[in-house]
Design an enzyme around this catalytic site. Structure first.
Site, PDB file in Angstrom:
ATOM      1  N   LYS A  14      43.975 -38.025 -30.560  1.00  0.00           N
ATOM      2  CA  LYS A  14      44.275 -38.861 -29.404  1.00  0.00           C
ATOM      3  C   LYS A  14      43.307 -38.545 -28.273  1.00  0.00           C
ATOM      4  O   LYS A  14      42.882 -37.408 -28.080  1.00  0.00           O
ATOM      5  CB  LYS A  14      45.714 -38.649 -28.939  1.00  0.00           C
ATOM      6  CG  LYS A  14      46.752 -39.156 -29.930  1.00  0.00           C
ATOM      7  CD  LYS A  14      48.083 -39.456 -29.282  1.00  0.00           C
ATOM      8  CE  LYS A  14      48.009 -40.707 -28.444  1.00  0.00           C
ATOM      9  NZ  LYS A  14      49.354 -41.098 -27.942  1.00  0.00           N
ATOM     10  N   GLU A  16      48.057 -35.271 -24.329  1.00  0.00           N
ATOM     11  CA  GLU A  16      48.296 -36.380 -25.256  1.00  0.00           C
ATOM     12  C   GLU A  16      48.336 -35.916 -26.712  1.00  0.00           C
ATOM     13  O   GLU A  16      48.939 -36.575 -27.560  1.00  0.00           O
ATOM     14  CB  GLU A  16      47.208 -37.450 -25.088  1.00  0.00           C
ATOM     15  CG  GLU A  16      47.239 -38.175 -23.761  1.00  0.00           C
ATOM     16  CD  GLU A  16      48.460 -39.063 -23.605  1.00  0.00           C
ATOM     17  OE1 GLU A  16      48.955 -39.583 -24.623  1.00  0.00           O
ATOM     18  OE2 GLU A  16      48.933 -39.218 -22.465  1.00  0.00           O
ATOM     19  N   GLU A  56      59.743 -45.188 -25.861  1.00  0.00           N
ATOM     20  CA  GLU A  56      59.017 -43.913 -25.902  1.00  0.00           C
ATOM     21  C   GLU A  56      59.533 -43.016 -24.789  1.00  0.00           C
ATOM     22  O   GLU A  56      59.711 -43.468 -23.649  1.00  0.00           O
ATOM     23  CB  GLU A  56      57.507 -44.092 -25.709  1.00  0.00           C
ATOM     24  CG  GLU A  56      56.773 -44.813 -26.812  1.00  0.00           C
ATOM     25  CD  GLU A  56      55.279 -44.917 -26.529  1.00  0.00           C
ATOM     26  OE1 GLU A  56      54.806 -44.249 -25.566  1.00  0.00           O
ATOM     27  OE2 GLU A  56      54.594 -45.666 -27.234  1.00  0.00           O
ATOM     28  N   GLU A 115      49.104 -35.189 -32.470  1.00  0.00           N
ATOM     29  CA  GLU A 115      48.034 -36.051 -32.993  1.00  0.00           C
ATOM     30  C   GLU A 115      46.706 -35.596 -32.387  1.00  0.00           C
ATOM     31  O   GLU A 115      46.395 -35.905 -31.240  1.00  0.00           O
ATOM     32  CB  GLU A 115      48.337 -37.517 -32.684  1.00  0.00           C
ATOM     33  CG  GLU A 115      49.625 -38.013 -33.334  1.00  0.00           C
ATOM     34  CD  GLU A 115      50.007 -39.403 -32.883  1.00  0.00           C
ATOM     35  OE1 GLU A 115      49.314 -40.364 -33.276  1.00  0.00           O
ATOM     36  OE2 GLU A 115      50.996 -39.533 -32.131  1.00  0.00           O
TER      37      GLU A 115
END
Length: 340
Positions: free
Chosen positions: A316, A322, A262, A313
């Site tokens: 999250k 995030e 990541e 997203e």
């Protein structure tokens, strides 16, 4: 005397070499599903193919993703969430998991890695409860893969975060924290025994916001013109090599490779989180990872790297940033002009 190779053999060797280079240099993108506005899995696989994204890290539930990947030729990391580690301490449960998610698909899906647990650490309050379960789960999944005669095709590994390190700068002085060495050393030794890489989540963004006085934005974004005093041209390489040096100190001379499972930069929600900065980071990271430069400690080869993440997203939890790591919008349009 010069050896003679038939022309078709020579061409075949060239083609094989070319394919190996392409495979090594392919950039992956992590496919998370923590949003209520995301496209269907079938559409996501089509989006990967349309944008020449050849590698995917997929998170739970992988049972939704594996059928969509059949015949796609996309190379895959299957992620086993921390919540499943305790159950995989039972060898039969590990066998069942491998049968259901690997053996049943491996003829039609290019499964490259199984990532057992994510950022489990005895010094991270969010994941420390999973520490007793990680090594048994890794061991049992590896044994199941070996029993299935897939050990040369599918590698079993885990992903760590740099919080395991006592020091990260300068990288040659890096080492694992004394209170983590008993945890991480047997894991690394297991990976070495099975010729598997270690996965590491490398986020220059968090290095930057953690110390913006000493870590400059250009250094984190690959745009600094001169190396820092330790000789490193960018923060990504310095962070990656700090893990390599820590491994060296933990187990001695080794050939363990690190896969950057990541790495990303948010487009909004916090310090330095802008569309412009994120576009720069992802573009420069792709260029660097695909080059043959490597790092100062591991020069001369591409760096296997997975961008985090495919989509913003919106569900999250945690910091607002995030929710904004996607390189695509949920409507499947690119957030940045990236060539994969």
């Amino acid at each position: 005397m010069m050896a003679y190779f038939p022309f078709f053999v020579f061409v075949g060797m060239l083609v094989l070499t070319y394919l190996q280079i392409i495979d090594a240099q392919g950039i992956g993108v992590c496919y998370g599903k923590n949003g209520n506005d995301l496209p269907s899995t079938i559409d996501v696989v089509s989006l990967y193919k349309a944008n020449n994204i050849t590698k995917m890290k997929t998170y739970d539930p992988i049972s939704e993703t594996l059928p969509a990947l059949k015949g796609s030729e996309i190379e895959v990391i299957l992620d086993i969430p921390n919540s499943q580690l305790q159950s995989l301490g039972d060898p039969q449960q590990a066998d069942n998991w491998v049968t259901s998610n690997v053996v049943n698909y491996v003829q039609q899906v290019k499964i490259k890695y199984i990532n057992v647990g994510n950022e489990v650490s005895p010094v991270n309050n969010a994941t420390s409860q999973f520490v007793p379960f990680l090594l048994p789960a890794l061991t049992n999944v590896q044994q199941s893969i070996t029993k299935s005669s897939l050990q040369d095709q599918v590698k079993v590994t885990t992903a760590i975060e740099t919080g395991l390190l006592a020091t990260t700068y300068p990288p040659p002085q890096s080492a694992f924290r004394e209170d983590t060495i008993g945890f991480i050393k047997p894991i690394i030794e297991l990976l070495k025994q099975n010729n598997a890489p270690l996965q590491a989540n490398i986020y220059p963004y968090f290095g930057y916001i953690g110390d913006p006085v000493h870590v400059t934005l250009p250094y984190a974004l690959f745009t600094q013109e001169q190396p820092d005093p330790s000789g490193y041209p960018n923060l990504f390489d310095a962070m990656l090599d700090s893990v390599y040096y820590a491994i060296d100190k933990a187990i001695g001379e080794n050939n363990i490779e690190i896969v950057v499972s990541e790495s990303g930069w948010p487009s909004e929600g916090g310090l330095g989180a802008t569309v412009e900065n994120a576009a720069t980071f992802y573009t420069k990271l792709i260029e660097h990872a695909k080059s043959n430069n490597g790092t100062l400690h591991r020069p001369g080869k591409p760096i296997q790297t997975y961008l985090f993440a495919m989509f913003d997203e919106n569900l999250k939890i945690g910091a607002e940033t995030e929710k904004h790591f996607g390189v695509f919008h949920p409507n499947k349009t690119q957030k940045y002009n990236i060539t994969f």
